[in-house]
Design a protein around this motif. Structure first.
Motif, PDB file in Angstrom:
ATOM      1  N   UNK A 326       0.822  -1.212   0.000  1.00  9.22           N
ATOM      2  CA  UNK A 326       0.000   0.000   0.000  1.00  9.22           C
ATOM      3  C   UNK A 326       0.859   1.266   0.000  1.00  9.22           C
ATOM      4  N   UNK A 327       2.033   1.205   0.620  1.00 14.40           N
ATOM      5  CA  UNK A 327       2.887   2.390   0.688  1.00 14.40           C
ATOM      6  C   UNK A 327       3.327   2.823  -0.706  1.00 14.40           C
ATOM      7  N   UNK A 328       3.467   1.885  -1.617  1.00 13.10           N
ATOM      8  CA  UNK A 328       3.863   2.235  -2.986  1.00 13.10           C
ATOM      9  C   UNK A 328       2.790   3.076  -3.666  1.00 13.10           C
ATOM     10  N   UNK A 329       1.525   2.853  -3.309  1.00 10.97           N
ATOM     11  CA  UNK A 329       0.444   3.681  -3.865  1.00 10.97           C
ATOM     12  C   UNK A 329       0.518   5.095  -3.294  1.00 10.97           C
ATOM     13  N   UNK A 330       0.880   5.213  -2.013  1.00  9.66           N
ATOM     14  CA  UNK A 330       1.077   6.543  -1.438  1.00  9.66           C
ATOM     15  C   UNK A 330       2.206   7.267  -2.158  1.00  9.66           C
ATOM     16  N   UNK A 331       3.289   6.561  -2.429  1.00  8.25           N
ATOM     17  CA  UNK A 331       4.432   7.172  -3.110  1.00  8.25           C
ATOM     18  C   UNK A 331       4.033   7.703  -4.486  1.00  8.25           C
ATOM     19  N   UNK A 332       3.203   6.947  -5.209  1.00  3.33           N
ATOM     20  CA  UNK A 332       2.755   7.384  -6.541  1.00  3.33           C
ATOM     21  C   UNK A 332       1.927   8.653  -6.434  1.00  3.33           C
ATOM     22  N   UNK A 333       0.988   8.677  -5.481  1.00  5.81           N
ATOM     23  CA  UNK A 333       0.140   9.870  -5.322  1.00  5.81           C
ATOM     24  C   UNK A 333       0.959  11.060  -4.827  1.00  5.81           C
ATOM     25  N   UNK A 334       1.905  10.825  -3.925  1.00  4.67           N
ATOM     26  CA  UNK A 334       2.734  11.928  -3.435  1.00  4.67           C
ATOM     27  C   UNK A 334       3.563  12.537  -4.562  1.00  4.67           C
ATOM     28  N   UNK A 335       4.124  11.686  -5.410  1.00  8.09           N
ATOM     29  CA  UNK A 335       4.951  12.182  -6.516  1.00  8.09           C
ATOM     30  C   UNK A 335       4.118  13.005  -7.486  1.00  8.09           C
ATOM     31  N   UNK A 336       2.897  12.530  -7.774  1.00  6.09           N
ATOM     32  CA  UNK A 336       2.026  13.273  -8.691  1.00  6.09           C
ATOM     33  C   UNK A 336       1.550  14.578  -8.065  1.00  6.09           C
ATOM     34  N   UNK A 337       1.256  14.542  -6.755  1.00  4.43           N
ATOM     35  CA  UNK A 337       0.712  15.743  -6.105  1.00  4.43           C
ATOM     36  C   UNK A 337       1.716  16.888  -6.082  1.00  4.43           C
ATOM     37  N   UNK A 338       3.015  16.566  -6.020  1.00  2.00           N
ATOM     38  CA  UNK A 338       4.033  17.618  -5.999  1.00  2.00           C
ATOM     39  C   UNK A 338       4.122  18.373  -7.320  1.00  2.00           C
ATOM     40  N   UNK A 339       3.554  17.787  -8.370  1.00  2.00           N
ATOM     41  CA  UNK A 339       3.565  18.436  -9.689  1.00  2.00           C
ATOM     42  C   UNK A 339       2.301  19.243  -9.954  1.00  2.00           C
ATOM     43  N   UNK A 340       1.372  19.282  -8.986  1.00  2.00           N
ATOM     44  CA  UNK A 340       0.110  19.998  -9.182  1.00  2.00           C
ATOM     45  C   UNK A 340       0.307  21.492  -8.998  1.00  2.00           C
TER      46      UNK A 340
END
Length: 435
Positions: A326-340
């Motif tokens: 599940x932590x890998x899904x958090x990492x994906x969302x965190x990486x995308x959110x920093x580009x918003x």
């Protein structure tokens, strides 16, 4: 709409979108926070406007769902409140209310509270003795379909808001699928029509009618010959005829919803630019960088390089379950959110998902296996499924039979038909993967 309500309430009203809860025929096992005299108004402008879903399955189930309002003398000084109404009629294994109650009891987020839930029982049986049953539910307001935020060739919300909404959907699916006391829940029909957004920011997942409350590593008989879900959003393993299901299949459907409309928007923009017609369409130039990053990250989690889907066998358990993190899904969302546009700030649903995963490092997921039904069993089941109005007339409460509409002219749900040809798995299985 008038025929829908007539079928449900045994009467053809001059106000077809209005009925009282105590008008519903054949109700039993009622659980309600609303008085029985509560009036329901189905929100519509014409026969098709605002209908969230309205279709008949090939295996005999019929369903419709509407945005609605309700009113009674005891509620908020007689004020009208927004709500969601759904009715489905099918065989006696319909368990939407059971699944909905289960996820609410587990405090799974982004599931609308039930205001009213009742079973509707007919007065007959099918040709092979199967019992018919309906379910009627009213929930709190869930807003509009996630499709509503993709309009006019662009997003109606910021990229940060969209990513935050999808983080909320992931939170719902992971929390429902977490094994506790050897039980967990799967939705099994994630589609654009079942993902809702209220006030352009608050996510909800509705329509748990295809869902199941499961025991960990359970083996069960498959309930019908058709694949469960909305075809256009089904994961590759489901389309390949695999008999195991897990939350990974629901997440794969969520990924397909995320891609469906942005890709459609990108394609429209590409086609509008005649200078690009001779070149390959590059989606990364049409989508916000943050959404491209989110889609890419989800894709890499769902389809790792080492997993060769062309070798899938129907009886195989999903190999992605053992490696699921599940932590890998958090990492994906965190990486995308920093580009918003907000740099990851003001994203409450992602924050809640991050907290949920952080507190459950030992949380596990599981799967169920639905045993393959032999060909003779499939033939028998096909014969059992009613395909003419006479079968339904015998099953409905008697007064309802006079008001039922044509069973063969139901409009498919706008998110994509659930109809699956019986030989779809066989056809897919015979195809060789492209090189």
């Amino acid at each position: 709409l008038g025929k829908d309500c007539g079928y449900l309430t045994r009467r053809n009203s001059g106000l077809p979108g209005e009925f009282s809860l105590d008008d519903i025929m054949g109700i039993e096992h009622v659980e309600s926070k609303l008085p029985s005299q509560t009036t329901i108004y189905l929100d519509y402008a014409d026969e098709n406007d605002k209908v969230f879903g309205r279709h008949r399955h090939l295996n005999g189930q019929r369903t419709w769902a509407y945005p609605a309002q309700y009113w009674n003398d005891e509620h908020a000084n007689g004020q009208v409140s927004d709500a969601f109404f759904k009715f489905q009629w099918g065989f006696d294994d319909e368990v939407e209310i059971e699944v909905h109650r289960h996820v609410l009891h587990r405090k799974v987020p982004h599931v609308p509270p039930l205001l009213y839930a009742a079973s509707v029982v007919g007065n007959g049986t099918g040709p092979k003795g199967q019992r018919y049953k309906g379910e009627a539910i009213v929930t709190e307001n869930v807003g509009q379909s996630v499709k509503s935020i993709f309009k006019d060739g662009g997003l109606c919300v910021s990229d940060a808001t969209l990513i935050d909404i999808f983080a909320g959907y992931v939170h719902t699916l992971l929390a429902a699928a977490a094994v506790a006391e050897n039980k967990f829940a799967l939705h099994r029909d994630i589609s654009a029509g079942n993902l809702m957004v209220k006030n352009d920011r608050d996510p909800y997942i509705i329509d748990w009618g295809c869902g199941r409350v499961c025991a960990a590593n359970e083996v069960r008989s498959q309930s019908n010959k058709h694949m469960i879900g909305t075809t256009v959003y089904m994961g590759i393993r489901i389309l390949h005829g695999c008999t195991s299901r897990s939350v990974i299949d629901d997440l794969e459907s969520l990924f397909l919803v995320l891609c469906h409309y942005p890709v459609k928007i990108a394609r429209m923009a590409w086609l509008a630019n005649s200078a690009n017609l001779l070149y390959c369409m590059d989606l990364s130039t049409q989508l916000p960088e943050s959404l491209s990053e989110l889609a890419k990250g989800m894709f890499e989690l769902l389809f790792p390089d080492k997993l060769v889907f062309s070798t899938i066998k129907p009886g195989d358990v999903d190999p992605r379950i053992d490696a699921f993190d599940q932590q890998m899904w958090i990492d994906v969302f965190d990486k995308a959110s920093k580009l918003t546009t907000t740099g990851g700030a003001r994203m409450p649903h992602l924050k809640a998902l991050r907290a949920y995963v952080g507190k459950g490092s030992m949380r596990r997921i599981s799967s169920i296996i639905e045993e393959t039904i032999q060909s003779q069993q499939l033939d028998d089941m096909c014969e059992e499924n009613p395909t003419d109005n006479a079968d339904y007339d015998s099953a409905m409460p008697r007064s309802q039979a006079h008001h039922r509409d044509s069973l063969h002219t139901q409009t498919p749900t706008r998110s994509g038909s659930k109809r699956s040809p019986g030989d779809l798995v066989q056809r897919l299985g015979n195809k060789k993967p492209r090189k």
